[in-house]
Design an enzyme around this catalytic site. Structure first.
Site, PDB file in Angstrom:
ATOM      1  N   GLU A 250      -1.832  -0.918  -0.917  1.00 44.99           N
ATOM      2  CA  GLU A 250      -2.258  -2.197  -0.304  1.00 44.99           C
ATOM      3  C   GLU A 250      -1.100  -3.195  -0.257  1.00 44.99           C
ATOM      4  O   GLU A 250      -1.303  -4.401  -0.397  1.00 44.99           O
ATOM      5  CB  GLU A 250      -3.458  -2.819  -1.041  1.00 44.99           C
ATOM      6  CG  GLU A 250      -4.784  -2.104  -0.863  1.00 44.99           C
ATOM      7  CD  GLU A 250      -5.230  -1.978   0.584  1.00 44.99           C
ATOM      8  OE1 GLU A 250      -4.738  -2.748   1.433  1.00 44.99           O
ATOM      9  OE2 GLU A 250      -6.072  -1.108   0.858  1.00 44.99           O
TER      10      GLU A 250
HETATM   11  C1  LIG Z   1      -1.667   7.247  -3.372  1.00 49.46           C
HETATM   12  C2  LIG Z   1      -1.520   6.384  -2.157  1.00 49.46           C
HETATM   13  C3  LIG Z   1      -2.621   6.045  -1.401  1.00 49.46           C
HETATM   14  C4  LIG Z   1      -2.486   5.271  -0.238  1.00 49.46           C
HETATM   15  N1  LIG Z   1      -3.577   4.999   0.537  1.00 49.46           N
HETATM   16  C5  LIG Z   1      -3.399   4.390   1.739  1.00 49.46           C
HETATM   17  C6  LIG Z   1      -4.484   4.276   2.679  1.00 49.46           C
HETATM   18  O1  LIG Z   1      -5.596   4.703   2.406  1.00 49.46           O
HETATM   19  N2  LIG Z   1      -4.251   3.681   3.883  1.00 49.46           N
HETATM   20  C7  LIG Z   1      -3.021   3.217   4.214  1.00 49.46           C
HETATM   21  O2  LIG Z   1      -2.850   2.687   5.316  1.00 49.46           O
HETATM   22  N3  LIG Z   1      -1.974   3.293   3.344  1.00 49.46           N
HETATM   23  C8  LIG Z   1      -2.130   3.889   2.145  1.00 49.46           C
HETATM   24  N4  LIG Z   1      -1.061   4.026   1.283  1.00 49.46           N
HETATM   25  C9  LIG Z   1       0.222   3.494   1.707  1.00 49.46           C
HETATM   26  C10 LIG Z   1       0.652   2.308   0.849  1.00 49.46           C
HETATM   27  O3  LIG Z   1      -0.101   1.163   1.186  1.00 49.46           O
HETATM   28  C11 LIG Z   1       2.157   2.105   1.031  1.00 49.46           C
HETATM   29  O4  LIG Z   1       2.825   3.221   0.487  1.00 49.46           O
HETATM   30  C12 LIG Z   1       2.622   0.831   0.342  1.00 49.46           C
HETATM   31  O5  LIG Z   1       2.079  -0.303   0.981  1.00 49.46           O
HETATM   32  C13 LIG Z   1       4.142   0.689   0.306  1.00 49.46           C
HETATM   33  O6  LIG Z   1       4.692   0.886   1.574  1.00 49.46           O
HETATM   34  P1  LIG Z   1       5.871   1.939   1.769  1.00 49.46           P
HETATM   35  O7  LIG Z   1       5.485   3.194   1.050  1.00 49.46           O
HETATM   36  O8  LIG Z   1       6.179   2.013   3.209  1.00 49.46           O
HETATM   37  O9  LIG Z   1       7.062   1.318   0.958  1.00 49.46           O
HETATM   38  P2  LIG Z   1       8.320   0.398   1.526  1.00 49.46           P
HETATM   39  O10 LIG Z   1       7.770  -0.552   2.504  1.00 49.46           O
HETATM   40  O11 LIG Z   1       9.341   1.393   1.970  1.00 49.46           O
HETATM   41  O12 LIG Z   1       8.736  -0.302   0.243  1.00 49.46           O
HETATM   42  C14 LIG Z   1       9.602   0.278  -0.754  1.00 49.46           C
HETATM   43  C15 LIG Z   1       9.968  -0.792  -1.754  1.00 49.46           C
HETATM   44  O13 LIG Z   1      10.709  -1.816  -1.123  1.00 49.46           O
HETATM   45  C16 LIG Z   1      10.105  -3.078  -1.287  1.00 49.46           C
HETATM   46  N5  LIG Z   1      10.209  -3.808  -0.026  1.00 49.46           N
HETATM   47  C17 LIG Z   1       9.931  -3.385   1.226  1.00 49.46           C
HETATM   48  N6  LIG Z   1      10.161  -4.349   2.112  1.00 49.46           N
HETATM   49  C18 LIG Z   1      10.600  -5.407   1.441  1.00 49.46           C
HETATM   50  C19 LIG Z   1      11.010  -6.717   1.796  1.00 49.46           C
HETATM   51  N7  LIG Z   1      11.026  -7.142   3.066  1.00 49.46           N
HETATM   52  N8  LIG Z   1      11.387  -7.556   0.811  1.00 49.46           N
HETATM   53  C20 LIG Z   1      11.371  -7.161  -0.462  1.00 49.46           C
HETATM   54  N9  LIG Z   1      11.013  -5.932  -0.862  1.00 49.46           N
HETATM   55  C21 LIG Z   1      10.630  -5.071   0.079  1.00 49.46           C
HETATM   56  C22 LIG Z   1       8.667  -2.804  -1.671  1.00 49.46           C
HETATM   57  O14 LIG Z   1       8.153  -3.831  -2.518  1.00 49.46           O
HETATM   58  C23 LIG Z   1       8.773  -1.484  -2.413  1.00 49.46           C
HETATM   59  O15 LIG Z   1       9.061  -1.701  -3.770  1.00 49.46           O
HETATM   60  C24 LIG Z   1      -1.205   4.797   0.116  1.00 49.46           C
HETATM   61  C25 LIG Z   1      -0.086   5.127  -0.668  1.00 49.46           C
HETATM   62  C26 LIG Z   1      -0.225   5.922  -1.778  1.00 49.46           C
HETATM   63  C27 LIG Z   1       1.011   6.296  -2.576  1.00 49.46           C
END
Ligand SMILES: Cc1cc2nc3c(=O)[nH]c(=O)nc-3n(C[C@H](O)[C@H](O)[C@H](O)COP(=O)(O)OP(=O)(O)OC[C@H]3O[C@@H](n4cnc5c(N)ncnc54)[C@H](O)[C@@H]3O)c2cc1C
Length: 408
Positions: A250
């Site tokens: 989320e």
């Molecule tokens: C078990 C699991 C269940 C999930 N279920 C769902 C679901 O049902 N539906 C759905 O849509 N998604 C789902 N997700 C996706 C989840 O919401 C995302 O993985 C999460 O929001 C993080 O996004 P990302 O993986 O793209 O990480 P990134 O966006 O690549 O982030 C990586 C890191 O960089 C940091 N970061 C990124 N951008 C910035 C910025 N501009 N400034 C500062 N820091 C930054 C973040 O805080 C994080 O620590 C799920 C993920 C998992 C692992």
């Protein structure tokens, strides 16, 4: 309807047979729409098509590609979903998908904050039972159970410190999340715009702070078990593994902090954050000065912490404009300060209610005495964390941004 092709990853409960049908909410681009995030629309994609009479029809062209292997939450299938020309129905307006999705996301974020609290609570309850049961060492002030080969862990100050940190967080967080949920009700049921603004401001705090600290608390609870905390048979590592995801999904907590500082503080001209500060100020004004002990143990720490939070807000206003890195280097600290001030406010309110109940002689006196003692602990030992967060924030971006990427 539209035909949707593409892939989604990380979809919680993307596929299961616990319900007769699944409705997937899918963000996708309609051909020719604007570039970037502004171009996405929201669709409903059913697993089974639904006939005119409501009966389930053909299977839609949406299928699970694989199920992820995860660190925790093994009861929930996290799926890769493939859409191969699946029928989707537009929800809301074309290209307004992000806004439509956020009506769901905001409440989902409060729900994830609840997971942080719930994991901390169940871990605490286990740690407490273990601390009363496990015999190890003697109380430093003299043996408490001479009939036993050793005293239980709960006699040791450091174990008590840990249990008090857990208990005061869990009870404060429970009040905080209930407050947030009641604001959502007021916004939805009574069209209360102020409540809507306030909960929108606090949503990243509820999500980010409660899941960061909730995770820390599961680690503390695990630590109470010593070696057994690391042994699967006792179940403590499961709470830690399960709590970890709440900090990530989320919207990762770093992004919650970014949302709070980069967007929510300035939303509607800063009206909601000003309303928050006014509310705390009015609460202190209306309730301080009646009981010296209560002022010293509850009201003054709350006043000091809320002053720290305001100073941090002021720092962002003065320094964030000229260099946004100055604000975003402190965003995590700010989210945590905000969380502490909210829990401090909750504890002051609970303390007042407990004091009143004791004075009126209503209810269980020991319950209210315990509330007051737990609140005093939070105000004395947890809330002052705001001053460290403020100190960090006021150093700005210099030390954070000093290294070239190559020098890490
Ligand atoms: C078990 C699991 C269940 C999930 N279920 C769902 C679901 O049902 N539906 C759905 O849509 N998604 C789902 N997700 C996706 C989840 O919401 C995302 O993985 C999460 O929001 C993080 O996004 P990302 O993986 O793209 O990480 P990134 O966006 O690549 O982030 C990586 C890191 O960089 C940091 N970061 C990124 N951008 C910035 C910025 N501009 N400034 C500062 N820091 C930054 C973040 O805080 C994080 O620590 C799920 C993920 C998992 C692992």
């Amino acid at each position: 309807s539209y035909k949707i092709t593409g892939q989604k990853i990380f979809i919680s409960s993307g596929e299961h047979d616990m319900a007769e049908n699944i409705i997937h909410l899918v963000l996708a681009k309609i051909e020719g729409g604007p570039e970037g995030i502004k171009g996405v629309s929201l669709f409903i994609v059913p697993k089974f098509m639904v006939e005119e009479d409501g009966a389930l029809g053909e299977r839609n062209a949406v299928s699970v590609g694989s199920i992820e292997e995860k660190m925790g939450i093994h009861g929930n299938s996290t799926c890769v979903m493939n859409y191969d020309g699946a029928v989707g129905y537009l929800l809301g307006d074309e290209h307004k998908g992000m806004r439509a999705m956020f009506t769901m996301m905001n409440e989902a974020r409060v729900g994830v904050g609840m997971q942080g609290l719930a994991q901390a609570d169940v871990a605490y309850q286990n740690a407490l039972a273990y601390a009363k049961d496990r015999l190890q060492g003697r109380a430093v002030t003299g043996t408490e159970h001479p009939d036993k080969p050793a005293d239980p862990l709960i006699v040791h100050p450091d174990i008590r410190r840990s249990l008090m940190e857990q208990k005061s967080f869990v009870e404060g967080a429970r009040a905080f999340i209930l407050w947030g949920a009641s604001l959502i009700d007021a916004a939805h049921r009574a069209d209360d715009k102020d409540a809507d603004g306030l909960v929108s401001l606090m949503t990243p705090v509820i999500k980010g702070f409660l899941t960061d600290i909730g995770y820390d608390m599961t680690v503390k609870a695990q630590q109470v078990y010593g070696g057994h905390g690391y042994i699967e048979e006792w179940g403590m590592s499961q709470f830690t593994r399960d709590a970890r995801i709440a900090m990530i999904y989320e919207g990762a907590n770093g992004v919650q902090a970014l949302d709070l500082v980069g967007r929510k503080l300035a939303q509607d001209g800063g009206k909601h954050v000003m309303a928050f500060f006014d509310m705390v100020k009015t609460f202190i004004k209306e309730n301080a000065g009646q009981d010296a002990e209560f002022d010293a143990s509850f009201m003054e720490p709350l006043k000091a912490a809320s002053k720290d939070l305001q100073s941090a807000g002021m720092y962002f206003m003065q320094n964030g404009m000229k260099n946004p890195n100055n604000a975003l280097s402190g965003s995590n600290d700010f989210m945590h300060m905000f969380g502490h001030v909210c829990l401090g406010l909750m504890w002051a309110k609970m303390g007042l209610a407990a004091k009143k109940a004791l004075k009126d002689g209503t209810g269980d006196a020991s319950f209210y005495e315990t509330k007051l003692a737990t609140g005093r602990f939070y105000m004395a030992r947890q809330l002052p964390a705001t001053s460290l967060h403020l100190k960090r924030i006021e150093t700005g971006a210099d030390t954070v941004m000093a290294l070239d990427a190559a020098n890490f």
